[in-house]
Design a protein around this motif. Sequence first.
Motif, PDB file in Angstrom:
ATOM      1  N   PRO A 255      33.269  31.046  70.102  1.00 30.06           N
ATOM      2  CA  PRO A 255      32.091  31.914  70.257  1.00 30.06           C
ATOM      3  C   PRO A 255      32.528  33.359  70.495  1.00 30.06           C
ATOM      4  CG  PRO A 255      31.919  29.942  71.629  1.00 30.06           C
ATOM      5  CD  PRO A 255      33.334  30.010  71.147  1.00 30.06           C
ATOM      6  N   SER A 256      32.068  34.265  69.675  1.00 27.94           N
ATOM      7  CA  SER A 256      32.485  35.661  69.772  1.00 27.94           C
ATOM      8  C   SER A 256      31.524  36.529  68.988  1.00 27.94           C
ATOM      9  CB  SER A 256      33.905  35.829  69.212  1.00 27.94           C
ATOM     10  OG  SER A 256      34.273  37.193  69.152  1.00 27.94           O
ATOM     11  N   ARG A 257      31.447  37.808  69.364  1.00 25.23           N
ATOM     12  CA  ARG A 257      30.644  38.766  68.620  1.00 25.23           C
ATOM     13  C   ARG A 257      31.527  39.792  67.900  1.00 25.23           C
ATOM     14  NH1 ARG A 257      27.869  35.279  70.415  1.00 25.23           N
ATOM     15  NH2 ARG A 257      25.802  35.491  71.405  1.00 25.23           N
ATOM     16  N   THR A 258      32.859  39.587  67.973  1.00 26.09           N
ATOM     17  CA  THR A 258      33.778  40.583  67.419  1.00 26.09           C
ATOM     18  C   THR A 258      34.861  39.919  66.595  1.00 26.09           C
ATOM     19  OG1 THR A 258      33.432  41.978  69.374  1.00 26.09           O
ATOM     20  CG2 THR A 258      35.295  42.519  67.939  1.00 26.09           C
ATOM     21  N   LEU A 259      34.936  40.310  65.316  1.00 25.07           N
ATOM     22  CA  LEU A 259      35.991  39.848  64.424  1.00 25.07           C
ATOM     23  C   LEU A 259      36.573  41.069  63.725  1.00 25.07           C
ATOM     24  CD1 LEU A 259      37.583  37.635  62.914  1.00 25.07           C
ATOM     25  CD2 LEU A 259      35.680  37.507  61.276  1.00 25.07           C
ATOM     26  N   ALA A 260      37.812  41.410  64.069  1.00 23.92           N
ATOM     27  CA  ALA A 260      38.495  42.548  63.449  1.00 23.92           C
ATOM     28  C   ALA A 260      39.390  42.028  62.329  1.00 23.92           C
ATOM     29  CB  ALA A 260      39.316  43.309  64.484  1.00 23.92           C
ATOM     30  N   TRP A 261      39.218  42.575  61.135  1.00 24.95           N
ATOM     31  CA  TRP A 261      39.911  42.085  59.942  1.00 24.95           C
ATOM     32  C   TRP A 261      41.083  43.011  59.606  1.00 24.95           C
ATOM     33  CZ3 TRP A 261      39.421  37.509  57.737  1.00 24.95           C
ATOM     34  CH2 TRP A 261      39.939  37.304  56.449  1.00 24.95           C
ATOM     35  N   CYS A 262      42.293  42.552  59.924  1.00 17.36           N
ATOM     36  CA  CYS A 262      43.505  43.344  59.686  1.00 17.36           C
ATOM     37  C   CYS A 262      44.488  42.541  58.847  1.00 17.36           C
ATOM     38  CB  CYS A 262      44.146  43.752  61.011  1.00 17.36           C
ATOM     39  SG  CYS A 262      43.066  44.679  62.122  1.00 17.36           S
ATOM     40  N   VAL A 263      43.968  41.800  57.880  1.00 18.19           N
ATOM     41  CA  VAL A 263      44.780  40.884  57.084  1.00 18.19           C
ATOM     42  C   VAL A 263      45.755  41.632  56.186  1.00 18.19           C
ATOM     43  CG1 VAL A 263      44.655  39.195  55.214  1.00 18.19           C
ATOM     44  CG2 VAL A 263      43.135  38.998  57.170  1.00 18.19           C
ATOM     45  N   GLY A 264      45.431  42.812  55.783  1.00 21.58           N
ATOM     46  CA  GLY A 264      46.315  43.562  54.901  1.00 21.58           C
ATOM     47  C   GLY A 264      45.519  44.392  53.929  1.00 21.58           C
ATOM     48  N   VAL A 265      46.196  44.908  52.944  1.00 18.50           N
ATOM     49  CA  VAL A 265      45.565  45.789  51.979  1.00 18.50           C
ATOM     50  C   VAL A 265      45.945  45.368  50.563  1.00 18.50           C
ATOM     51  CG1 VAL A 265      45.507  47.760  53.549  1.00 18.50           C
ATOM     52  CG2 VAL A 265      47.507  47.403  52.097  1.00 18.50           C
ATOM     53  N   ARG A 266      45.194  45.897  49.618  1.00 13.94           N
ATOM     54  CA  ARG A 266      45.506  45.727  48.203  1.00 13.94           C
ATOM     55  C   ARG A 266      45.381  47.089  47.534  1.00 13.94           C
ATOM     56  NH1 ARG A 266      40.749  45.314  45.042  1.00 13.94           N
ATOM     57  NH2 ARG A 266      38.840  45.161  46.271  1.00 13.94           N
ATOM     58  N   PRO A 267      46.054  47.280  46.408  1.00 13.26           N
ATOM     59  CA  PRO A 267      46.000  48.594  45.758  1.00 13.26           C
ATOM     60  C   PRO A 267      44.575  49.010  45.426  1.00 13.26           C
ATOM     61  CG  PRO A 267      47.726  47.240  44.797  1.00 13.26           C
ATOM     62  CD  PRO A 267      46.941  46.349  45.708  1.00 13.26           C
ATOM     63  N   ASP A 268      44.332  50.300  45.459  1.00 15.19           N
ATOM     64  CA  ASP A 268      43.029  50.829  45.083  1.00 15.19           C
ATOM     65  C   ASP A 268      42.657  50.342  43.678  1.00 15.19           C
ATOM     66  OD1 ASP A 268      41.121  52.876  43.911  1.00 15.19           O
ATOM     67  OD2 ASP A 268      41.248  53.591  45.969  1.00 15.19           O
ATOM     68  N   PRO A 269      41.408  49.911  43.470  1.00 16.07           N
ATOM     69  CA  PRO A 269      40.989  49.420  42.148  1.00 16.07           C
ATOM     70  C   PRO A 269      41.200  50.420  41.017  1.00 16.07           C
ATOM     71  CG  PRO A 269      39.349  48.859  43.800  1.00 16.07           C
ATOM     72  CD  PRO A 269      40.337  49.767  44.470  1.00 16.07           C
ATOM     73  N   LEU A 270      41.357  51.701  41.335  1.00 15.40           N
ATOM     74  CA  LEU A 270      41.601  52.694  40.295  1.00 15.40           C
ATOM     75  C   LEU A 270      42.820  52.322  39.461  1.00 15.40           C
ATOM     76  CD1 LEU A 270      41.091  55.516  38.989  1.00 15.40           C
ATOM     77  CD2 LEU A 270      42.691  56.424  40.701  1.00 15.40           C
ATOM     78  N   ALA A 271      43.869  51.790  40.115  1.00  8.28           N
ATOM     79  CA  ALA A 271      45.105  51.471  39.399  1.00  8.28           C
ATOM     80  C   ALA A 271      44.848  50.479  38.276  1.00  8.28           C
ATOM     81  CB  ALA A 271      46.139  50.918  40.380  1.00  8.28           C
ATOM     82  N   GLU A 272      44.081  49.452  38.570  1.00  8.58           N
ATOM     83  CA  GLU A 272      43.829  48.413  37.571  1.00  8.58           C
ATOM     84  C   GLU A 272      42.868  48.887  36.488  1.00  8.58           C
ATOM     85  OE1 GLU A 272      42.962  43.602  37.504  1.00  8.58           O
ATOM     86  OE2 GLU A 272      42.591  44.770  39.332  1.00  8.58           O
ATOM     87  N   SER A 273      41.984  49.803  36.830  1.00  7.48           N
ATOM     88  CA  SER A 273      40.962  50.243  35.876  1.00  7.48           C
ATOM     89  C   SER A 273      41.524  51.089  34.739  1.00  7.48           C
ATOM     90  CB  SER A 273      39.878  51.042  36.609  1.00  7.48           C
ATOM     91  OG  SER A 273      40.375  52.315  37.021  1.00  7.48           O
ATOM     92  N   ILE A 274      42.725  51.612  34.905  1.00 10.18           N
ATOM     93  CA  ILE A 274      43.282  52.523  33.898  1.00 10.18           C
ATOM     94  C   ILE A 274      43.673  51.787  32.628  1.00 10.18           C
ATOM     95  CG2 ILE A 274      45.147  54.170  33.462  1.00 10.18           C
ATOM     96  CD1 ILE A 274      45.168  54.761  36.445  1.00 10.18           C
ATOM     97  N   GLY A 275      44.032  50.496  32.758  1.00  9.51           N
ATOM     98  CA  GLY A 275      44.413  49.720  31.587  1.00  9.51           C
ATOM     99  C   GLY A 275      45.882  49.790  31.243  1.00  9.51           C
ATOM    100  N   LEU A 276      46.709  50.248  32.174  1.00 10.73           N
ATOM    101  CA  LEU A 276      48.151  50.314  31.966  1.00 10.73           C
ATOM    102  C   LEU A 276      48.804  49.059  32.529  1.00 10.73           C
ATOM    103  CD1 LEU A 276      48.706  54.068  32.903  1.00 10.73           C
ATOM    104  CD2 LEU A 276      48.626  53.060  30.614  1.00 10.73           C
ATOM    105  N   PRO A 277      50.060  48.773  32.156  1.00  7.78           N
ATOM    106  CA  PRO A 277      50.736  47.561  32.644  1.00  7.78           C
ATOM    107  C   PRO A 277      50.751  47.487  34.167  1.00  7.78           C
ATOM    108  CG  PRO A 277      51.983  48.545  30.847  1.00  7.78           C
ATOM    109  CD  PRO A 277      50.892  49.517  31.187  1.00  7.78           C
ATOM    110  N   MET A 278      50.491  46.282  34.677  1.00  2.00           N
ATOM    111  CA  MET A 278      50.381  46.066  36.116  1.00  2.00           C
ATOM    112  C   MET A 278      51.370  45.001  36.582  1.00  2.00           C
ATOM    113  SD  MET A 278      47.804  48.105  36.829  1.00  2.00           S
ATOM    114  CE  MET A 278      47.268  47.599  38.459  1.00  2.00           C
ATOM    115  N   VAL A 279      51.710  45.056  37.858  1.00  2.00           N
ATOM    116  CA  VAL A 279      52.505  44.028  38.529  1.00  2.00           C
ATOM    117  C   VAL A 279      51.799  43.696  39.839  1.00  2.00           C
ATOM    118  CG1 VAL A 279      54.723  43.417  39.571  1.00  2.00           C
ATOM    119  CG2 VAL A 279      54.670  44.852  37.518  1.00  2.00           C
TER     120      VAL A 279
END
Length: 434
Positions: A255-279
């Motif tokens: 039971p709690s009213r607070t959940l802090a989400w610090c799982v990590g990050v992912r690259p900004d979607p801009l990178a994928e939207s360009i259409g260049l090779p990705m890893v």
Amino acid sequence: MARPRIVIVGAGFAGYETARHLLRRSRGAAEVVLLNPTDYFLYLPLLPEVAGGVLDPRRITVPLADTLAGARLVLGQADGVDVDARTVSYTGPEGRRGTLGYHRLVLAAGSVNKLLPIPGVADHAHGFRGIPEALHLRDHVIRQIELADATTDPRERAARLTFVVVGAGYTGTEVVAQIQLLTRDVLAHHPALAGARSRWLLLDVADRVLPGMDERMSASTAKVLRDRGIEVRTGTSVAEATADGVRLSDDSFVPSRTLAWCVGVRPDPLAESIGLPMVKGRLQVDEFLAVSGHPEILACGDAAAVPDPQNPGHSTPMTAQHAVRQGRLAAHNIAASYGVGKRKPYRHRNLGFVIDLGGWQAAANPLGLPLSGVPARVAARGYHLLALPGNRVRTATEWLFTAVGSRPAVQLGLVPGSAVPLDTGAPELIRTSR
């Protein structure tokens, strides 16, 4: 364009360093344009101290106009790149669309929250990527203590004084350490809660805190947290989040009213939207940071999958140390493309890490030397003061005041919840921080 225009997308660690070093090298021979949603560089490693009430948020923001004199700042969120026309499109802070042409482009767009498909998380969790999120989480925690003071229901009081942080990496560990000390100071201002203690849980699916870092740092950090009464649960995560609490992967309910989400990050979607090779969601680049097939485009920081020379076959981790070095290299190699110097491949040496746990406690391994307690605390504070591009005296002064006093125990009410959605990677959102 009368002069070659170099457009840098993003003013995080990588973009800021690229701009700073390009201005030194170009000496006005090229136009340096910085496209960023805010007019400041955010020193992210100290963000947990803002959430914990140690630092004023202005201390970790460095004005771009003051420190990057000579660069042209364009406020906006980049949302597209036309590699054939050599243009970057963006949306300004008031919704107006714009386009920038470039001769050289540096993609340093950074990262956004990594949101996993767990029921209820997007609706009930608090993210942690910028000043709005840090201030909102701080206010929320203080509010829960005040509401716990106001209720006569023991179960509701216990729930409001229970705080869950998911992710025991660098950010989550410092967040739980700093804000746990904040709750201690706030509770002292509520006599009706005398004897009550806040309950803190730090969860991670890994088998230890700070996975991927030195095991001795991990062990000393876990000991500090557990000695403070923080429940460190490894091999555990959230299966479902609700308004009344979280169901864990072991099927227990907290039971709690607070959940802090610090799982990590992912690259900004801009990178994928360009259409260049990705890893793995990051732009594929060579050892010189050039994007495959487009030598006029360089990428660095979280947006780029830079080959790690110390770990062949892998990309460099998404850390500030790598971003800073890659930003400097991007500036060097762009200058080399204009005949100033010679291109260099990316190389790095691990300088170690520092984890600030609040009070006089910290963990560090500068140059591989394991430290804990006061020596680690001195190393951590010294490192941050050296790395912070500005506000050093004021930051050190606020550290001193906090050391001899207590943390402010009032809400600021500056950031409504609607302004800090957890899903910061949604394409329709104009993100306010990075």
